[in-house]
Design a protein around this motif. Structure first.
Motif, PDB file in Angstrom:
ATOM      1  N   ALA A 142       0.991  -1.223   0.008  1.00  0.00           N
ATOM      2  CA  ALA A 142      -0.137  -0.059   0.054  1.00  0.00           C
ATOM      3  C   ALA A 142       1.042   1.375   0.147  1.00  0.00           C
ATOM      4  O   ALA A 142       1.802   1.332   1.031  1.00  0.00           O
ATOM      5  CB  ALA A 142      -0.915  -0.127   1.217  1.00  0.00           C
ATOM      6  N   LEU A 143       0.658   2.068  -0.962  1.00  0.00           N
ATOM      7  CA  LEU A 143       1.549   3.275  -1.033  1.00  0.00           C
ATOM      8  C   LEU A 143       1.208   4.306   0.021  1.00  0.00           C
ATOM      9  O   LEU A 143       0.026   4.595   0.208  1.00  0.00           O
ATOM     10  CB  LEU A 143       1.354   3.988  -2.400  1.00  0.00           C
ATOM     11  CG  LEU A 143       1.679   2.991  -3.713  1.00  0.00           C
ATOM     12  CD1 LEU A 143       1.643   3.863  -4.893  1.00  0.00           C
ATOM     13  CD2 LEU A 143       3.015   2.519  -3.530  1.00  0.00           C
ATOM     14  N   ARG A 144       2.354   4.902   0.611  1.00  0.00           N
ATOM     15  CA  ARG A 144       2.008   5.716   1.837  1.00  0.00           C
ATOM     16  C   ARG A 144       2.350   7.175   1.517  1.00  0.00           C
ATOM     17  O   ARG A 144       1.520   8.044   1.725  1.00  0.00           O
ATOM     18  CB  ARG A 144       2.847   5.420   2.992  1.00  0.00           C
ATOM     19  CG  ARG A 144       2.911   4.202   3.506  1.00  0.00           C
ATOM     20  CD  ARG A 144       1.556   3.599   3.823  1.00  0.00           C
ATOM     21  NE  ARG A 144       1.545   2.340   4.747  1.00  0.00           N
ATOM     22  CZ  ARG A 144       0.423   1.630   5.177  1.00  0.00           C
ATOM     23  NH1 ARG A 144      -0.899   2.327   4.830  1.00  0.00           N
ATOM     24  NH2 ARG A 144       0.473   0.468   5.726  1.00  0.00           N
ATOM     25  N   ALA A 145       3.469   7.389   0.604  1.00  0.00           N
ATOM     26  CA  ALA A 145       3.731   8.820   0.129  1.00  0.00           C
ATOM     27  C   ALA A 145       4.412   8.779  -1.006  1.00  0.00           C
ATOM     28  O   ALA A 145       5.291   7.679  -1.422  1.00  0.00           O
ATOM     29  CB  ALA A 145       4.678   9.467   1.386  1.00  0.00           C
ATOM     30  N   ARG A 146       4.620   9.819  -1.693  1.00  0.00           N
ATOM     31  CA  ARG A 146       5.333  10.111  -2.888  1.00  0.00           C
ATOM     32  C   ARG A 146       6.078  11.486  -2.716  1.00  0.00           C
ATOM     33  O   ARG A 146       5.469  12.346  -2.327  1.00  0.00           O
ATOM     34  CB  ARG A 146       4.611   9.906  -4.342  1.00  0.00           C
ATOM     35  CG  ARG A 146       3.682   8.616  -4.151  1.00  0.00           C
ATOM     36  CD  ARG A 146       2.412   8.963  -5.225  1.00  0.00           C
ATOM     37  NE  ARG A 146       1.781   7.571  -5.406  1.00  0.00           N
ATOM     38  CZ  ARG A 146       0.346   7.395  -5.275  1.00  0.00           C
ATOM     39  NH1 ARG A 146      -0.328   8.427  -5.367  1.00  0.00           N
ATOM     40  NH2 ARG A 146      -0.180   6.260  -5.425  1.00  0.00           N
ATOM     41  N   ALA A 147       7.319  11.509  -3.300  1.00  0.00           N
ATOM     42  CA  ALA A 147       7.830  12.895  -3.074  1.00  0.00           C
ATOM     43  C   ALA A 147       8.635  13.134  -4.555  1.00  0.00           C
ATOM     44  O   ALA A 147       9.130  12.223  -4.813  1.00  0.00           O
ATOM     45  CB  ALA A 147       9.003  12.510  -2.140  1.00  0.00           C
ATOM     46  N   GLY A 148       8.675  14.121  -4.891  1.00  0.00           N
ATOM     47  CA  GLY A 148       9.462  14.719  -6.162  1.00  0.00           C
ATOM     48  C   GLY A 148      10.114  15.770  -5.706  1.00  0.00           C
ATOM     49  O   GLY A 148       9.944  16.485  -4.991  1.00  0.00           O
TER      50      GLY A 148
END
Length: 361
Positions: A142-148
């Protein structure tokens, strides 16, 4: 495919013209155009073969020896893209594509009605490592966070002779009119019909549209909401001398999203990274600088396999995203292959940038 190239500045000289030479079994450049007559003549002579040159895009669009156009002019490209489609030419246009989501959607509809290909040059979407990164998401749980994060050095423009004043005045000055024409709309979606934000900074658009497309390529065009944005160096009533440092927080689908764009005028290296954190692993995607022909994207995936931690490192193949996007454009025109980077996708990015601008305001 017989190709006309409109705009012969930095991106043309450093990337596209060289790649078209590499792909000469698929492309024949027949007409080049720039506001500088000297530069247009020089490029035509150096390219080799019978290449016409002009200072007016209308001559390219009226040329029966041109099947498609590559639009590389500064700023947004909706105006020339519309003229090219109306002239019956297939279009590959650089980013940022348009100031408004309405323009993006209208031009996609126009291309479809005329049976023409309209592709926006989001080259990083075409790097094969992007598809591999998307396939690896399933191993993260399960994806929790994405950062760019993006760090951009000061770009040094290619040396080019100036255009005569009379030619410089030909370019339509539509930006101010467009930015006053509408108002911000709803959250981004593939069918968003929001208009324009009155205060979308051009510097933010140019630096963030590619990052938005990378996220969309990985995760699909999920609902994106910006809850907070801030910009260092942005002061009311004070003219911007250079792009600000921009941070934005929000959600993409069900996961948290953190975006960062950093202007590094005294540091020569460009960097763009995407990090994805899930319940069962992590993914790091590092994209190369746009003008480095030998730099490659790198993907690192950390996950649990059978109770053991596994790390996989992958490097992209020898051809850059710029080459792959030209191959994809050719396939769409000649074989009917679907367009990956559509103008409707550019509308999604524009709506996201409107949210950032509204938050800053």
């Amino acid at each position: 495919m017989r190709l006309g190239v409109i705009g012969l500045g930095l991106i043309a000289q450093a990337v596209h013209l060289q790649n078209l030479q590499t792909l000469r079994e698929k492309y024949q450049v027949t007409h080049v155009c720039d506001l500088s007559a000297t530069l247009a003549a020089q490029v035509a002579a150096e390219y080799g073969g019978p290449v016409r040159h002009s200072t007016d895009a209308a001559e390219v669009l009226a040329d029966p020896e041109v099947d498609a156009v590559l639009i590389l002019t500064p700023g947004t490209h909706a105006y020339l893209a519309r003229r090219a489609l109306e002239a019956g030419k297939h279009v590959l246009a650089e980013k940022p594509f348009a100031h408004t989501t309405a323009e993006c959607l209208e031009l996609d509809a126009l291309a479809a009605a005329k049976g023409l290909v309209l592709q926006v040059a989001y080259m990083k979407m075409y790097d094969p490592i992007m598809a591999r990164a998307r396939a690896e998401l399933a191993s993260l749980g399960a994806l929790r966070a994405r950062a760019g994060d993006r760090a951009a050095p000061r770009r040094r423009p290619a040396v080019r002779p100036p255009a005569p004043p009379a030619l410089r005045r030909r370019r339509p000055h539509r930006r101010r009119h467009l930015l006053r024409a509408g108002e911000g709309g709803p959250r981004p979606s593939a069918t968003s019909a929001s208009r324009t934000c009155r205060s979308t900074p051009t510097c933010c658009r140019a630096r963030s549209c590619t990052s938005c497309r990378c996220c969309a390529r990985l995760f699909g065009e999920q609902p994106l909401t910006i809850a907070h944005a801030q910009a260092a160096g942005l002061k009311p009533g004070v003219k911007l001398e250079e792009p600000p440092q921009l941070q934005a927080l929000g959600t993409l689908g069900d996961a948290q999203l953190s975006l960062s764009w950093n202007w590094l005028p005294d540091f020569p290296d460009y960097g763009e990274e995407i990090a994805v954190f899930g319940s069962a692993g992590r993914l790091y995607l590092s994209m190369p600088g746009p003008y480095l022909r030998d730099a490659r994207a790198e993907l690192v995936v950390e996950s649990m396999q059978g109770g053991e931690r596994a790390t996989t490192r992958l490097v992209s193949d020898h051809r850059t995203g710029f080459v792959h996007e030209l191959l994809a454009f050719h396939a769409s025109v000649t074989e009917g292959a679907p367009v990956l980077s559509t103008a409707t996708g550019a509308a999604y990015d524009t709506a996201a940038l409107q949210q950032i601008a509204r938050s800053l305001a």
